[in-house]
Scaffold this motif. Structure first.
Motif, PDB file in Angstrom:
ATOM      1  N   ALA A  40      55.277  18.112   5.109  1.00 50.91           N
ATOM      2  CA  ALA A  40      54.390  19.282   5.135  1.00 50.91           C
ATOM      3  C   ALA A  40      54.578  20.135   3.885  1.00 50.91           C
ATOM      4  CB  ALA A  40      54.654  20.109   6.391  1.00 50.91           C
ATOM      5  N   LEU A  41      55.816  20.330   3.461  1.00 53.70           N
ATOM      6  CA  LEU A  41      56.072  21.113   2.251  1.00 53.70           C
ATOM      7  C   LEU A  41      55.503  20.400   1.025  1.00 53.70           C
ATOM      8  CD1 LEU A  41      57.222  23.388   0.573  1.00 53.70           C
ATOM      9  CD2 LEU A  41      59.474  22.298   0.738  1.00 53.70           C
ATOM     10  N   LEU A  42      55.701  19.089   0.938  1.00 56.13           N
ATOM     11  CA  LEU A  42      55.164  18.341  -0.195  1.00 56.13           C
ATOM     12  C   LEU A  42      53.640  18.465  -0.240  1.00 56.13           C
ATOM     13  CD1 LEU A  42      55.548  16.506  -2.625  1.00 56.13           C
ATOM     14  CD2 LEU A  42      55.519  14.556  -1.060  1.00 56.13           C
ATOM     15  N   GLU A  43      52.985  18.350   0.900  1.00 55.08           N
ATOM     16  CA  GLU A  43      51.525  18.474   0.926  1.00 55.08           C
ATOM     17  C   GLU A  43      51.085  19.879   0.519  1.00 55.08           C
ATOM     18  OE1 GLU A  43      49.405  15.957   0.997  1.00 55.08           O
ATOM     19  OE2 GLU A  43      51.228  14.760   1.103  1.00 55.08           O
ATOM     20  N   HIS A  44      51.855  20.897   0.932  1.00 51.38           N
ATOM     21  CA  HIS A  44      51.564  22.279   0.521  1.00 51.38           C
ATOM     22  C   HIS A  44      51.606  22.387  -1.005  1.00 51.38           C
ATOM     23  CE1 HIS A  44      51.739  26.630   0.137  1.00 51.38           C
ATOM     24  NE2 HIS A  44      52.893  26.501  -0.508  1.00 51.38           N
ATOM     25  N   GLU A  47      48.656  20.665  -2.724  1.00 53.15           N
ATOM     26  CA  GLU A  47      47.355  21.325  -2.596  1.00 53.15           C
ATOM     27  C   GLU A  47      46.992  22.042  -3.897  1.00 53.15           C
ATOM     28  OE1 GLU A  47      47.614  23.901   0.801  1.00 53.15           O
ATOM     29  OE2 GLU A  47      47.620  22.219   2.196  1.00 53.15           O
ATOM     30  N   GLN A  48      48.000  22.433  -4.670  1.00 50.68           N
ATOM     31  CA  GLN A  48      47.750  23.185  -5.898  1.00 50.68           C
ATOM     32  C   GLN A  48      48.242  22.499  -7.168  1.00 50.68           C
ATOM     33  OE1 GLN A  48      48.288  27.446  -5.818  1.00 50.68           O
ATOM     34  NE2 GLN A  48      48.638  27.354  -3.623  1.00 50.68           N
ATOM     35  N   VAL A  49      49.107  21.505  -7.019  1.00 54.18           N
ATOM     36  CA  VAL A  49      49.678  20.831  -8.184  1.00 54.18           C
ATOM     37  C   VAL A  49      49.383  19.333  -8.071  1.00 54.18           C
ATOM     38  CG1 VAL A  49      51.795  20.368  -9.471  1.00 54.18           C
ATOM     39  CG2 VAL A  49      51.543  22.542  -8.266  1.00 54.18           C
ATOM     40  N   PRO A  50      48.754  18.737  -9.082  1.00 55.51           N
ATOM     41  CA  PRO A  50      48.505  17.288  -9.046  1.00 55.51           C
ATOM     42  C   PRO A  50      49.808  16.496  -8.906  1.00 55.51           C
ATOM     43  CG  PRO A  50      47.298  18.315 -10.844  1.00 55.51           C
ATOM     44  CD  PRO A  50      48.223  19.360 -10.298  1.00 55.51           C
ATOM     45  N   VAL A  51      49.742  15.404  -8.183  1.00 51.85           N
ATOM     46  CA  VAL A  51      50.940  14.634  -7.867  1.00 51.85           C
ATOM     47  C   VAL A  51      51.678  14.174  -9.126  1.00 51.85           C
ATOM     48  CG1 VAL A  51      49.736  12.413  -7.597  1.00 51.85           C
ATOM     49  CG2 VAL A  51      51.885  12.810  -6.394  1.00 51.85           C
ATOM     50  N   LEU A  94      57.592  27.847  -8.619  1.00 49.70           N
ATOM     51  CA  LEU A  94      57.488  29.203  -8.094  1.00 49.70           C
ATOM     52  C   LEU A  94      56.197  29.297  -7.289  1.00 49.70           C
ATOM     53  CD1 LEU A  94      58.799  32.056  -8.086  1.00 49.70           C
ATOM     54  CD2 LEU A  94      57.150  32.638  -9.871  1.00 49.70           C
ATOM     55  N   ASP A  95      56.345  29.512  -5.993  1.00 50.75           N
ATOM     56  CA  ASP A  95      55.187  29.683  -5.106  1.00 50.75           C
ATOM     57  C   ASP A  95      55.020  31.175  -4.874  1.00 50.75           C
ATOM     58  OD1 ASP A  95      53.278  29.745  -3.115  1.00 50.75           O
ATOM     59  OD2 ASP A  95      54.230  28.193  -1.890  1.00 50.75           O
ATOM     60  N   THR A  96      54.004  31.745  -5.506  1.00 48.53           N
ATOM     61  CA  THR A  96      53.769  33.189  -5.411  1.00 48.53           C
ATOM     62  C   THR A  96      52.931  33.553  -4.188  1.00 48.53           C
ATOM     63  OG1 THR A  96      51.728  33.141  -6.697  1.00 48.53           O
ATOM     64  CG2 THR A  96      53.803  33.401  -7.923  1.00 48.53           C
ATOM     65  N   GLY A  97      52.413  32.543  -3.501  1.00 54.20           N
ATOM     66  CA  GLY A  97      51.489  32.789  -2.404  1.00 54.20           C
ATOM     67  C   GLY A  97      50.046  32.690  -2.880  1.00 54.20           C
ATOM     68  N   GLU A  98      49.848  32.871  -4.182  1.00 53.21           N
ATOM     69  CA  GLU A  98      48.517  32.742  -4.783  1.00 53.21           C
ATOM     70  C   GLU A  98      48.408  31.478  -5.625  1.00 53.21           C
ATOM     71  OE1 GLU A  98      47.676  36.289  -6.953  1.00 53.21           O
ATOM     72  OE2 GLU A  98      48.078  37.576  -5.236  1.00 53.21           O
ATOM     73  N   ASP A  99      49.529  31.094  -6.245  1.00 59.89           N
ATOM     74  CA  ASP A  99      49.548  29.876  -7.031  1.00 59.89           C
ATOM     75  C   ASP A  99      50.962  29.318  -7.060  1.00 59.89           C
ATOM     76  OD1 ASP A  99      50.819  31.684  -8.719  1.00 59.89           O
ATOM     77  OD2 ASP A  99      49.714  31.109 -10.510  1.00 59.89           O
ATOM     78  N   ILE A 100      51.069  28.100  -7.582  1.00 61.03           N
ATOM     79  CA  ILE A 100      52.369  27.455  -7.739  1.00 61.03           C
ATOM     80  C   ILE A 100      52.543  27.140  -9.211  1.00 61.03           C
ATOM     81  CG2 ILE A 100      53.773  25.435  -7.185  1.00 61.03           C
ATOM     82  CD1 ILE A 100      52.365  25.375  -4.458  1.00 61.03           C
TER      83      ILE A 100
END
Length: 114
Positions: A40-44, A47-51, A94-100
């Protein structure tokens, strides 16, 4: 809450942590080696960073992988490798809640508010 993903032994992660502390930004630390990496964390993160951006091909862990694993690399196998070897993830994150944000250089977190 802002989360810094990394590992304790990583110098860049320590510099990133110090930058946040110096600025008085409240954050929590998630050590990928000690706290682990769930699907679940990896998928999170993905969602914002290409694999392939998330996969650290310069790491010691990458160099120690079987050549067959490296040769047959695609998005699905990269996910599996990162789940099995969390230190394959580029750090810090760094996950700011708005971006990674991937990686850290001096000044990268100057715009992060607490």
């Amino acid at each position: 809450m802002i989360t810094l993903y990394g590992i304790k032994a990583c110098d860049t992660c320590r510099r990133a942590r110090k930058a946040l502390e110096t600025r008085g930004v409240p954050f929590q630390v998630h050590d990928l080696r000690e706290d682990g990496l769930s699907a679940a964390l990896l998928e999170h993160l993905l969602e914002q960073v290409p694999v392939m951006t998330l996969l650290n091909k310069r790491s010691t862990t990458w160099r120690q992988l079987d050549e067959a694993d490296k040769a047959e690399l695609d998005a699905n196998s990269a996910r599996e490798l990162m789940l099995a070897n969390p230190t394959l993830i580029k750090r810090p994150l760094l996950d700011t809640g708005e971006d990674i944000r991937v990686g850290y250089r001096d000044g990268d977190y100057d715009d992060v508010a607490g």
